[in-house]
Motif scaffolding. Sequence first.
Motif, short mmCIF file in Angstrom:
data_model
loop_
_atom_site.label_atom_id
_atom_site.label_comp_id
_atom_site.label_asym_id
_atom_site.label_seq_id
_atom_site.Cartn_x
_atom_site.Cartn_y
_atom_site.Cartn_z
N ALA A 184 -27.65 -79.41 -7.50
CA ALA A 184 -26.67 -78.75 -7.25
C ALA A 184 -25.85 -79.07 -6.02
O ALA A 184 -26.46 -79.06 -5.09
N GLY A 185 -24.18 -79.27 -6.35
CA GLY A 185 -23.19 -79.25 -5.50
C GLY A 185 -22.80 -78.54 -4.97
O GLY A 185 -22.20 -78.04 -5.90
N GLN A 186 -22.17 -77.42 -4.01
CA GLN A 186 -22.12 -76.45 -3.99
C GLN A 186 -20.53 -76.47 -2.96
O GLN A 186 -19.79 -77.69 -2.25
N TYR A 187 -19.75 -75.63 -3.16
CA TYR A 187 -17.97 -75.78 -2.49
C TYR A 187 -18.28 -75.89 -1.50
O TYR A 187 -17.19 -76.96 -1.06
N ASN A 188 -19.03 -75.51 -0.14
CA ASN A 188 -19.19 -75.14 1.42
C ASN A 188 -19.83 -76.41 1.33
O ASN A 188 -20.13 -76.92 2.14
N GLY A 189 -20.26 -77.81 0.53
CA GLY A 189 -20.45 -79.14 1.53
C GLY A 189 -22.15 -79.15 0.95
O GLY A 189 -22.51 -80.77 0.99
N GLN A 190 -23.02 -78.46 0.43
CA GLN A 190 -24.41 -78.22 0.65
C GLN A 190 -24.58 -78.91 -0.52
O GLN A 190 -24.35 -78.47 -1.59
N PHE A 191 -26.00 -79.14 -0.35
CA PHE A 191 -26.59 -79.75 -1.50
C PHE A 191 -27.60 -79.11 -1.94
O PHE A 191 -29.07 -78.84 -0.82
N THR A 192 -27.93 -78.41 -2.97
CA THR A 192 -29.45 -77.34 -3.18
C THR A 192 -29.93 -78.21 -4.73
O THR A 192 -29.39 -78.45 -5.04
N PHE A 193 -30.86 -77.40 -5.09
CA PHE A 193 -32.26 -77.38 -6.02
C PHE A 193 -32.52 -76.35 -6.23
O PHE A 193 -33.11 -75.28 -5.53
N TYR A 194 -32.44 -76.07 -7.74
CA TYR A 194 -33.61 -74.78 -8.08
C TYR A 194 -34.32 -75.39 -9.45
O TYR A 194 -34.65 -76.10 -9.64
N ASP A 195 -35.41 -73.85 -9.41
CA ASP A 195 -36.92 -74.04 -9.80
C ASP A 195 -36.66 -73.45 -10.54
O ASP A 195 -36.91 -71.96 -10.66
N MET A 196 -36.09 -73.39 -12.27
CA MET A 196 -36.53 -72.33 -13.48
C MET A 196 -38.00 -71.75 -13.80
O MET A 196 -37.33 -70.47 -14.44
N ARG A 197 -38.26 -71.81 -12.82
CA ARG A 197 -40.40 -71.64 -13.08
C ARG A 197 -39.97 -70.44 -11.51
O ARG A 197 -40.65 -69.41 -11.91
N LYS A 198 -39.78 -70.65 -10.16
CA LYS A 198 -39.14 -69.69 -10.02
C LYS A 198 -38.47 -68.67 -9.80
O LYS A 198 -38.36 -68.40 -8.24
N GLY A 199 -37.93 -68.33 -10.50
CA GLY A 199 -36.35 -67.87 -10.04
C GLY A 199 -35.19 -67.98 -9.74
O GLY A 199 -34.91 -69.70 -9.66
N ASN A 200 -34.13 -67.81 -9.56
CA ASN A 200 -32.64 -67.63 -9.44
C ASN A 200 -32.00 -67.98 -7.93
O ASN A 200 -31.24 -68.87 -8.16
N SER A 201 -32.22 -68.01 -7.25
CA SER A 201 -32.19 -68.61 -6.60
C SER A 201 -32.49 -70.13 -5.77
O SER A 201 -33.34 -70.11 -6.11
N PRO A 202 -32.29 -69.94 -5.29
CA PRO A 202 -32.48 -71.90 -4.64
C PRO A 202 -33.63 -71.55 -4.07
O PRO A 202 -33.97 -71.19 -3.14
N VAL A 203 -34.29 -72.82 -4.30
CA VAL A 203 -35.58 -73.40 -3.73
C VAL A 203 -35.97 -73.63 -1.73
O VAL A 203 -36.06 -73.41 -1.39
N ASP A 204 -34.03 -74.79 -1.58
CA ASP A 204 -33.96 -75.25 -0.36
C ASP A 204 -33.03 -76.28 -0.90
O ASP A 204 -31.94 -75.74 -1.58
N SER A 205 -31.93 -75.45 0.33
CA SER A 205 -30.40 -76.44 0.49
C SER A 205 -30.79 -77.35 1.59
O SER A 205 -31.53 -76.97 2.38
N SER A 206 -29.83 -78.03 1.88
CA SER A 206 -29.42 -79.65 3.07
C SER A 206 -28.50 -77.72 4.48
O SER A 206 -28.51 -77.11 4.35
N PRO A 207 -29.23 -77.82 5.86
CA PRO A 207 -28.29 -77.55 6.25
C PRO A 207 -26.94 -78.02 6.22
O PRO A 207 -26.41 -78.90 6.43
N ILE A 208 -26.24 -76.86 6.16
CA ILE A 208 -24.73 -76.78 6.43
C ILE A 208 -23.94 -78.02 7.29
O ILE A 208 -23.17 -78.28 7.71
N ASP A 209 -24.69 -78.25 8.75
CA ASP A 209 -23.94 -79.01 9.97
C ASP A 209 -24.60 -80.23 9.78
O ASP A 209 -23.39 -81.42 9.73
N ILE A 210 -25.43 -80.63 8.78
CA ILE A 210 -25.71 -82.16 8.34
C ILE A 210 -25.34 -82.24 6.98
O ILE A 210 -24.78 -83.54 6.38
N SER A 211 -24.32 -81.37 5.94
CA SER A 211 -23.98 -81.71 5.10
C SER A 211 -22.66 -81.98 4.98
O SER A 211 -21.96 -82.86 5.69
N HIS A 212 -21.96 -82.07 3.01
CA HIS A 212 -20.31 -82.23 3.34
C HIS A 212 -19.98 -81.10 3.91
O HIS A 212 -19.93 -80.47 3.97
N ARG A 213 -18.32 -82.03 4.42
CA ARG A 213 -17.04 -81.42 5.13
C ARG A 213 -16.52 -80.75 3.61
O ARG A 213 -15.21 -79.58 4.26
#
Length: 569
Positions: A235-264
């Motif tokens: 998933a790509g987010q409005y704040n510029g971060q790239f994240t991903f979800y695992d439907m076997r592990k719950g609704n929260s993201p498994v990991d996300s890119s740091p905001i300082d090196i993500s898109h602006r």
Amino acid sequence: MEIYHQYIKLRKQFGRHPKFTDEGAEMLADIRPNEEHAKEYIPRNPVITVTQCVPEMSEHEANTVAVILASKAMSHVEGGWPKDVDYSEAEHTIRYRKKVEKDEDYIKTVSALGESVEELVKQNNAVDIYQEYFTGNLADHSAEVPSVKTITVFKDPNEQYQRSASYVNWHPDGTIPKVAVSYSILQFQQQPVDMPLSSYVWDVNNPNTPEFEMSPTSQITCSKFNLKDSNLVGAGQYNGQFTFYDMRKGNSPVDSSPIDISHRDPVYDLAWLQSKTGTEAMTVSTDGTVLWWDLRKLSEQLESMPLKEKGSETTLGGVVLEYDTNAGPTNFMVGTEQGSIFSCNRKAKNPADRVKYVLNGHHGPIYGLRRNPFNSKYFLSIGDWTARVWTDDTAVKTPILTTKYHSTYLTGGTWSPTRPGVFFTIKMDGTLDVWDLYYKHNEPTLTVQVSDHALTTFAAHEGGSTVAIGTSDGAVSILQLSSGLSEMALNEKSAINTMFDRETQREKNLEKAIKEAKVKARKEAARKDDVVDNITPEQLADLEKDFFAATAEEGAPVGGDGAAAAAPQ
């Protein structure tokens, strides 16, 4: 007095067929007019009469009970063992098998079953029950009227604020009817403080309740199933971060890119790359950069590339990505909000050469960019008021096909995955256009009013007969196309390729003619410059004045002698 006869028996029960003869008239009844009744007659004025050409029907309502489906986990364990046998212990199971194999009843039963199984095996070897007898026979749908029908509609569960469906993506396995839908409000000043952020994965067979909820820290603008592991959703987010979800592990993201090196800026599109692990992805944003990520280590970027033309310092914002392995695992294309198309190669020898060429044709942002699934040399771009077909040839800088200019903006579309000459476009007025280049080019084959709101996103199922369309009010409509729009016609692929090749050659000939005309015009201009005197009328007048002044000073004595000499004659 009865003046009619009623028969209640069948004709065959009357017996012998009667014989009719002509006879004289006979008076059965004499009914005279009654003058008293005539005096009581009152005419109606005015007279209103209502007639119906169809049978009158009453309206009835029936409220059916909705069937709500829920996905639940089940733990399967090995069963069928006696209570005194622990199936987790290999020694116990081996000892019990040996005991059973020595039993006479077991041997007799296996021998009896072996005969019937042997007969069935011989039948399977003799007759192929899975043989397809009609492969390769394509049906003729030329006389069929194209049509679509709505299968189901997904509504945004959050009814407090109206969010648009900004991105839809089908499950990579065509047998699993699931759709990932991203909900967001991209207008900055229209985002309320308590706006819901969740996006969902829907099952087409259960449109009442979403199957999975993605709970991000910022609203999701785009999301896609992983191609190798469909339980992972990037998933790509409005704040510029790239994240991903695992439907076997719950609704929260498994990991996300740091905001300082993500898109602006918001991430507008992403693509999963071809790799051994299937964990690499690329994202694009209007901040003018393309970033590469690896799910195993999102704390750092794999690579980044600015969207700049060669020799230019201007950075253009990307809004759509096109990645097709048929065109090469390192080749990709980017559509920008300025209307340009970047054709790039990630593994170029020189970083400055990663942008191979840039095509300019649209007058606004490009909302759709896809290669033809049957011939990756040709690709479709959708933006402003038109859709255009291009060829991946550096010698041709103009589109080989362009649709007519519509009265409203085009907001998306793509090629049909099962027919090489069919593509779809969606528009701001809520209509879907289906173009079939195999039959006509000037106008769409079918136009459908999907919604009263603007259509925002589009995705076609790999089966070709089903499409998902998102609207600005958060609804996602699942439409089924008729067979004529989803099944390939006879010799369609070769005919479409021939047409594309012909139009490509035509564009090359036109560009060649234009170049020759420009060269000829330059030669004509140079030839005229050599012949034509560049002296202005003012300069010519000054030269004449100087000439007459010089001749007047030197010619006075000469003129006198000449006059004196001429007098005696």
